[in-house]
Motif scaffolding. Structure first.
Motif, PDB file in Angstrom:
ATOM      1  N   ILE A 357      59.096 -17.308 -60.479  1.00  0.00           N
ATOM      2  CA  ILE A 357      58.283 -18.443 -60.932  1.00  0.00           C
ATOM      3  C   ILE A 357      58.706 -19.708 -60.199  1.00  0.00           C
ATOM      4  O   ILE A 357      57.864 -20.487 -59.714  1.00  0.00           O
ATOM      5  CB  ILE A 357      58.428 -18.621 -62.462  1.00  0.00           C
ATOM      6  N   GLN A 358      60.004 -19.927 -60.095  1.00  0.00           N
ATOM      7  CA  GLN A 358      60.512 -21.126 -59.429  1.00  0.00           C
ATOM      8  C   GLN A 358      60.030 -21.188 -57.986  1.00  0.00           C
ATOM      9  O   GLN A 358      59.646 -22.249 -57.495  1.00  0.00           O
ATOM     10  CB  GLN A 358      62.042 -21.121 -59.477  1.00  0.00           C
ATOM     11  N   LEU A 359      60.026 -20.046 -57.322  1.00  0.00           N
ATOM     12  CA  LEU A 359      59.610 -19.995 -55.925  1.00  0.00           C
ATOM     13  C   LEU A 359      58.122 -20.279 -55.775  1.00  0.00           C
ATOM     14  O   LEU A 359      57.677 -20.783 -54.741  1.00  0.00           O
ATOM     15  CB  LEU A 359      59.951 -18.628 -55.329  1.00  0.00           C
ATOM     16  N   HIS A 360      57.339 -19.954 -56.800  1.00  0.00           N
ATOM     17  CA  HIS A 360      55.893 -20.186 -56.750  1.00  0.00           C
ATOM     18  C   HIS A 360      55.499 -21.587 -57.194  1.00  0.00           C
ATOM     19  O   HIS A 360      54.319 -21.955 -57.117  1.00  0.00           O
ATOM     20  CB  HIS A 360      55.157 -19.158 -57.621  1.00  0.00           C
ATOM     21  N   GLY A 361      56.465 -22.366 -57.669  1.00  0.00           N
ATOM     22  CA  GLY A 361      56.146 -23.709 -58.105  1.00  0.00           C
ATOM     23  C   GLY A 361      55.161 -23.700 -59.259  1.00  0.00           C
ATOM     24  O   GLY A 361      55.229 -22.858 -60.155  1.00  0.00           O
ATOM     25  N   ALA A 362      54.207 -24.629 -59.220  1.00  0.00           N
ATOM     26  CA  ALA A 362      53.225 -24.728 -60.296  1.00  0.00           C
ATOM     27  C   ALA A 362      52.422 -23.439 -60.437  1.00  0.00           C
ATOM     28  O   ALA A 362      52.034 -23.051 -61.550  1.00  0.00           O
ATOM     29  CB  ALA A 362      52.290 -25.903 -60.051  1.00  0.00           C
ATOM     30  N   GLY A 363      52.188 -22.771 -59.297  1.00  0.00           N
ATOM     31  CA  GLY A 363      51.444 -21.520 -59.363  1.00  0.00           C
ATOM     32  C   GLY A 363      52.137 -20.475 -60.210  1.00  0.00           C
ATOM     33  O   GLY A 363      51.490 -19.617 -60.811  1.00  0.00           O
ATOM     34  N   GLY A 364      53.459 -20.538 -60.285  1.00  0.00           N
ATOM     35  CA  GLY A 364      54.204 -19.540 -61.032  1.00  0.00           C
ATOM     36  C   GLY A 364      53.943 -19.559 -62.517  1.00  0.00           C
ATOM     37  O   GLY A 364      54.086 -18.525 -63.182  1.00  0.00           O
ATOM     38  N   VAL A 365      53.583 -20.730 -63.052  1.00  0.00           N
ATOM     39  CA  VAL A 365      53.318 -20.815 -64.492  1.00  0.00           C
ATOM     40  C   VAL A 365      51.815 -20.766 -64.791  1.00  0.00           C
ATOM     41  O   VAL A 365      51.410 -20.915 -65.938  1.00  0.00           O
ATOM     42  CB  VAL A 365      53.935 -22.096 -65.102  1.00  0.00           C
ATOM     43  N   SER A 366      51.014 -20.544 -63.767  1.00  0.00           N
ATOM     44  CA  SER A 366      49.559 -20.567 -63.926  1.00  0.00           C
ATOM     45  C   SER A 366      49.008 -19.169 -64.182  1.00  0.00           C
ATOM     46  O   SER A 366      49.727 -18.171 -64.114  1.00  0.00           O
ATOM     47  CB  SER A 366      48.906 -21.137 -62.656  1.00  0.00           C
ATOM     48  N   GLN A 367      47.706 -19.127 -64.414  1.00  0.00           N
ATOM     49  CA  GLN A 367      47.016 -17.840 -64.599  1.00  0.00           C
ATOM     50  C   GLN A 367      46.659 -17.184 -63.272  1.00  0.00           C
ATOM     51  O   GLN A 367      46.142 -16.063 -63.256  1.00  0.00           O
ATOM     52  CB  GLN A 367      45.734 -18.031 -65.438  1.00  0.00           C
ATOM     53  N   ASP A 368      46.945 -17.843 -62.150  1.00  0.00           N
ATOM     54  CA  ASP A 368      46.592 -17.290 -60.842  1.00  0.00           C
ATOM     55  C   ASP A 368      47.573 -16.224 -60.365  1.00  0.00           C
ATOM     56  O   ASP A 368      47.292 -15.507 -59.412  1.00  0.00           O
ATOM     57  CB  ASP A 368      46.496 -18.408 -59.801  1.00  0.00           C
ATOM     58  N   PHE A 369      48.726 -16.155 -60.994  1.00  0.00           N
ATOM     59  CA  PHE A 369      49.725 -15.126 -60.690  1.00  0.00           C
ATOM     60  C   PHE A 369      50.148 -14.471 -62.002  1.00  0.00           C
ATOM     61  O   PHE A 369      50.076 -15.089 -63.058  1.00  0.00           O
ATOM     62  CB  PHE A 369      50.943 -15.748 -59.995  1.00  0.00           C
ATOM     63  N   PRO A 370      50.623 -13.241 -61.953  1.00  0.00           N
ATOM     64  CA  PRO A 370      50.992 -12.541 -63.197  1.00  0.00           C
ATOM     65  C   PRO A 370      52.363 -12.919 -63.730  1.00  0.00           C
ATOM     66  O   PRO A 370      52.793 -12.396 -64.762  1.00  0.00           O
ATOM     67  CB  PRO A 370      50.965 -11.068 -62.767  1.00  0.00           C
ATOM     68  N   LEU A 371      53.069 -13.827 -63.072  1.00  0.00           N
ATOM     69  CA  LEU A 371      54.467 -14.069 -63.398  1.00  0.00           C
ATOM     70  C   LEU A 371      54.691 -14.639 -64.789  1.00  0.00           C
ATOM     71  O   LEU A 371      55.645 -14.256 -65.482  1.00  0.00           O
ATOM     72  CB  LEU A 371      55.091 -14.992 -62.344  1.00  0.00           C
ATOM     73  N   ALA A 372      53.846 -15.560 -65.215  1.00  0.00           N
ATOM     74  CA  ALA A 372      54.042 -16.157 -66.535  1.00  0.00           C
ATOM     75  C   ALA A 372      53.887 -15.112 -67.631  1.00  0.00           C
ATOM     76  O   ALA A 372      54.676 -15.062 -68.590  1.00  0.00           O
ATOM     77  CB  ALA A 372      53.052 -17.306 -66.746  1.00  0.00           C
ATOM     78  N   GLU A 373      52.879 -14.246 -67.487  1.00  0.00           N
ATOM     79  CA  GLU A 373      52.705 -13.177 -68.472  1.00  0.00           C
ATOM     80  C   GLU A 373      53.849 -12.177 -68.410  1.00  0.00           C
ATOM     81  O   GLU A 373      54.305 -11.666 -69.442  1.00  0.00           O
ATOM     82  CB  GLU A 373      51.365 -12.468 -68.257  1.00  0.00           C
TER      83      GLU A 373
END
Length: 404
Positions: A357-373
């Motif tokens: 998540i940290q490496l993806h920045g804002a994208g890491g906590v978004s719905q555009d990547f599965p990381l937050a889920e």
């Protein structure tokens, strides 16, 4: 200990990996899009049923169940790498292959402890993927980390049991295809043996007195993919005494038998989740630049990726050892290792996903990547099936006995 994959495991791995690449991963975006157009968020997207049909056709079905009569007849050691693969897409792959909790544990309970009529009425449609189920044990008004605390009453009245109580975080209960609850409550609340006070009964969802009150959020997610987690109220719900699973007073022992395989299955899938996070981390690192050079050339990123790889390899070996022990000496003989993986795997995988998540920045906590889920799911498993501290307490006591 030999953890090399045998011929059958290698063959199933190859087929399952191809199934994931050809069908499951492409379906992830489709399923999200279809869900937006459903009348209810709890309905199953059409693509999921298509995946189930294809998995059946390919023989990638009920892989979790070691009972050859009802399942694939695989050992825990054979199933471990397959569960890991499905963990790479935890929203779709376990359901697509009919290897999703809580149905897996419920099918194991019915296969092991259910009578012929119960297996015919409930196990067969579960094995066929025609219905879903839920396991109702956790309660909001007591510390459910100690299962002897539960207060739901199961009182006998002639040829019926009367169930009264409130449960929550009952996984799968929001899914309209959930037709049956396995409910744990007390049939002998004043009995001298606190582990013989509990029993389990089958309660159809449409039983009068059963109310699915609301969906519970998990870190803000409603977890539609797993049928949600519901608060369920049993208000003098009546079922025939023939709905008792096993014997009165046997509920605690059945729960322990259910949770052993459940814990290792979660850990197997968690390793797959970690592998997905590492893959996303690496793809992000080679595709993005910051401060004049690719992220893949940043020293801290090297450390994150290297540490993640070392951690996954360690976890996998511990899970495989546990699976091997369960196969060779049984769940009781593998008790220490089951607790060890339950403690180690979720917290380590949470750390790996956190770095992704940290490496993806804002994208890491978004719905555009599965990381937050993925993070929410992994973090929850530090509580589910017994919080880490309960397992630490038990494991430490077992270690201390050696020196008493």
């Amino acid at each position: 200990m030999d953890f090399a994959f045998d011929a059958r495991t290698e063959e199933l791995r190859a087929r399952l990996l191809a199934f994931m690449d050809e069908y499951v991963h492409p379906a992830e975006a489709v399923a999200h899009e279809q869900r937006q157009r459903l009348a209810s968020p709890w309905e199953t997207p059409a693509v999921v049923e298509e995946l189930k049909a294809e998995a059946k056709r390919q023989g990638l079905w009920n892989l979790f169940l070691p009972d050859a009569e009802h399942g694939a007849g695989l050992t825990n050691l054979q199933y471990a790498p397959l569960a890991e693969i499905t963990g790479r897409s935890p929203q779709l792959a376990p359901t697509a292959t009919n290897c999703a909790a809580p149905d897996t544990g419920n099918m194991e309970v019915l296969a092991q402890f259910g009578d012929e009529a119960q297996r015919k009425q409930w196990l067969q449609p579960l094995l066929a993927g025609e219905i879903r189920s839920a396991f109702a044990m956790t309660e909001p008004d007591v510390a459910s980390s100690d299962a002897t605390n539960i207060t739901t009453h199961i009182e006998r009245d002639g040829d019926e049991y009367v169930i009264t109580g409130r449960k929550w975080y009952i996984s799968g209960a929001m899914n309209p295809d959930c037709k049956i609850f396995i409910v744990m409550g007390k049939t002998d609340p004043d009995g001298p043996d606190i582990r013989r006070q509990q029993s389990m009964v089958l309660v159809p969802r449409d039983t009068p007195g059963v109310t699915v009150r609301r969906a519970m959020h998990v870190f803000g997610y409603e977890d539609h993919w797993h049928g949600g987690h519901a608060e369920v109220v049993f208000d003098r719900a009546r079922v025939p005494v023939t709905n008792l699973i096993g014997e009165e007073g046997g509920g605690f022992a059945i729960a322990q038998a259910r949770l052993g395989p459940g814990r290792i299955h979660h850990c197997m899938r968690l390793i797959g989740m970690a592998e997905r996070a590492i893959e996303l981390m690496c793809r992000r690192a080679v595709s993005r630049e910051a401060f004049g050079r690719p992220l893949a050339q940043q020293g801290v990123v090297h450390n994150w990726i290297a540490d993640a790889r070392v951690t996954v390899e360690q976890l996998r070996l511990l899970v495989l050892k546990t699976a091997w022990l369960m196969d060779t000496v049984g769940n009781r003989g593998a008790h220490t290792e089951i607790q060890a993986i339950k403690i180690a795997t979720p917290r380590a995988v949470v750390g790996i996903i956190d770095k992704a998540i940290q490496l993806h920045g804002a994208g890491g906590v978004s719905q555009d990547f599965p990381l937050a889920e993925l993070y929410a799911g992994a973090r929850t498993l530090m509580i589910a099936d017994g919080p880490d501290e309960v397992h630490q307490r038990s494991l430490a006591r077992r270690e201390l006995k050696k020196y008493a």
